[in-house]
Design a protein around this motif. Structure first.
Motif, PDB file in Angstrom:
ATOM      1  N   LEU A   1      34.224  59.673   8.841  1.00  0.00           N
ATOM      2  CA  LEU A   1      33.054  60.403   9.352  1.00  0.00           C
ATOM      3  C   LEU A   1      33.234  60.622  10.858  1.00  0.00           C
ATOM      4  O   LEU A   1      33.000  61.719  11.370  1.00  0.00           O
ATOM      5  CB  LEU A   1      31.758  59.631   9.062  1.00  0.00           C
TER       6      LEU A   1
ATOM      7  N   ILE B   1      35.390  49.309  14.575  1.00  0.00           N
ATOM      8  CA  ILE B   1      34.397  49.699  13.576  1.00  0.00           C
ATOM      9  C   ILE B   1      33.210  50.372  14.274  1.00  0.00           C
ATOM     10  O   ILE B   1      32.761  49.916  15.324  1.00  0.00           O
ATOM     11  CB  ILE B   1      33.960  48.453  12.772  1.00  0.00           C
TER      12      ILE B   1
ATOM     13  N   PHE C   1      28.741  49.858   7.679  1.00  0.00           N
ATOM     14  CA  PHE C   1      29.248  50.492   8.898  1.00  0.00           C
ATOM     15  C   PHE C   1      29.828  51.846   8.532  1.00  0.00           C
ATOM     16  O   PHE C   1      30.029  52.157   7.354  1.00  0.00           O
ATOM     17  CB  PHE C   1      30.289  49.600   9.591  1.00  0.00           C
TER      18      PHE C   1
ATOM     19  N   ALA D   1      24.980  57.734   3.645  1.00  0.00           N
ATOM     20  CA  ALA D   1      24.764  58.063   2.232  1.00  0.00           C
ATOM     21  C   ALA D   1      25.201  59.500   1.949  1.00  0.00           C
ATOM     22  O   ALA D   1      25.889  59.778   0.963  1.00  0.00           O
ATOM     23  CB  ALA D   1      23.291  57.867   1.879  1.00  0.00           C
TER      24      ALA D   1
ATOM     25  N   ASN E   1      33.445  54.276  -1.369  1.00  0.00           N
ATOM     26  CA  ASN E   1      33.583  52.848  -1.084  1.00  0.00           C
ATOM     27  C   ASN E   1      32.202  52.288  -0.739  1.00  0.00           C
ATOM     28  O   ASN E   1      31.588  52.705   0.246  1.00  0.00           O
ATOM     29  CB  ASN E   1      34.552  52.655   0.097  1.00  0.00           C
ATOM     30  N   PRO E   2      31.715  51.319  -1.551  1.00  0.00           N
ATOM     31  CA  PRO E   2      30.347  50.826  -1.340  1.00  0.00           C
ATOM     32  C   PRO E   2      30.144  50.111  -0.011  1.00  0.00           C
ATOM     33  O   PRO E   2      29.010  49.937   0.421  1.00  0.00           O
ATOM     34  CB  PRO E   2      30.128  49.871  -2.520  1.00  0.00           C
ATOM     35  N   ILE E   3      31.221  49.728   0.652  1.00  0.00           N
ATOM     36  CA  ILE E   3      31.086  48.965   1.902  1.00  0.00           C
ATOM     37  C   ILE E   3      30.312  49.751   2.965  1.00  0.00           C
ATOM     38  O   ILE E   3      29.742  49.170   3.878  1.00  0.00           O
ATOM     39  CB  ILE E   3      32.481  48.537   2.414  1.00  0.00           C
TER      40      ILE E   3
ATOM     41  N   PHE F   1      30.857  41.327   6.304  1.00  0.00           N
ATOM     42  CA  PHE F   1      30.346  42.135   7.408  1.00  0.00           C
ATOM     43  C   PHE F   1      28.834  41.932   7.529  1.00  0.00           C
ATOM     44  O   PHE F   1      28.160  41.726   6.524  1.00  0.00           O
ATOM     45  CB  PHE F   1      30.664  43.617   7.175  1.00  0.00           C
TER      46      PHE F   1
END
Lengths: 136, 153
Positions: A60, A88, A55, A27, A37-39, A51
């Motif tokens: 990051l 991922i 993730f 967050a 990107n809300p994913i 998914f």
């Protein structure tokens, strides 16, 4: 042995471990990075996209790898930095970032070293594989 | 589906400011504690005119100040939910520091299909220029699009 100052090919000069990646981490990174990107933060969106959960942003993990890099070498000496996102990075991942000197080379006429970099989770799975060109 | 006709497409240039508060927030978010990224005095001792940005921050600046941070996806009719980041690279010519105003110009340089059309890889190159015309950096990225399964497979 090929040497440059105190750096030799084969030396592990980058090594740093990071706290587990939590929802809160994602967050904060979402807001701080401009990557909304809300994913990465919205479980409903992630599930709808197929998914099991949110993730980590790949960037990051690259930021962690960059941090490990510039803990080890002066930021102003970094000429290039690149990575491939190999897998991922899941929630809870505890990452270790490492880098070894793999080559001493001339880059645009400047003596540099190539550092081969990896970010791995606690199981040893490689998440990011990359390299940096750093002036020596 | 995106095809090779997208090669050469360019997008609205983005102008972004390296602001101290946003940079501090970014350093907090990634746990960056190095004084050079947090303290102007420490940065000057290292020879910078002001606090420099961490290695990946240029990527963030472009998204932060874009009118539409996902413009190239909407322009190419790509669903955000189907996108993964494949590769990212930075070439640094001059350090970016607090106070800089940077302009980002992105264009598509390659489009390739993988795994029999299951994935499309899109390569984008971004040139980063400083307010005084200095070519500060270049970024390269590869975006992976997971295509919907074709009915015939």
């Amino acid at each position: 042995m090929t040497q440059a100052g105190s750096r030799s090919v084969g030396d592990r000069i980058v090594h740093k471990t990071f706290a587990p990646i939590m929802r809160h981490t994602l967050a904060l990174y979402c807001g701080a990075s401009g990557d909304h990107n809300p994913i990465h933060v919205d479980l409903d969106f992630a599930k709808k996209a197929g998914f099991p959960d949110v993730f980590s942003h790949g960037m990051l993990v690259m930021a962690y790898l960059g941090q490990a890099l510039t803990d080890a070498v002066a930021p102003k000496n970094v000429r290039a930095f690149s990575t491939r996102f190999a897998a991922i990075t899941q929630l809870g991942a505890r990452l270790t970032c490492e880098g070894h000197v793999t080559e001493l080379l001339d880059h645009n006429g400047e003596p540099c070293m190539k550092i081969t970099l990896a970010a791995k989770d606690e199981t040893g799975e490689a998440k990011l594989l990359g390299e940096a060109i750093v002036a020596r | 589906m995106v095809d090779r006709s997208a090669i050469g497409r360019s997008f609205t240039p983005v102008t972004a400011h390296v602001e101290p508060g946003r940079l501090r927030y970014f350093c907090e978010a990634i746990g960056e504690r190095s004084p050079v990224y947090r303290d102007a005095q420490a940065a000057r001792v290292e020879g910078y005119p002001a606090i420099p940005v961490p290695p990946t921050y240029l990527f963030c600046l472009e998204m932060m100040d874009a009118e539409n941070p996902f413009e190239f996806l909407t322009e190419l009719d790509i669903d955000l939910a189907r996108v993964l980041h494949g590769e990212q690279g930075f070439t640094y010519h001059v350090p970016a520091v607090v106070g800089d105003t940077l302009t980002f110009r992105s264009r598509v340089t390659d489009v390739t299909e993988k795994k029999g059309g299951a994935m499309t890889l899109i390569a984008v190159v971004t040139e980063v220029m400083r307010q005084d015309g200095v070519h500060l950096a270049d970024m390269t990225r590869t975006i992976v699009v997971r295509n919907p399964k074709a009915a015939s497979t």
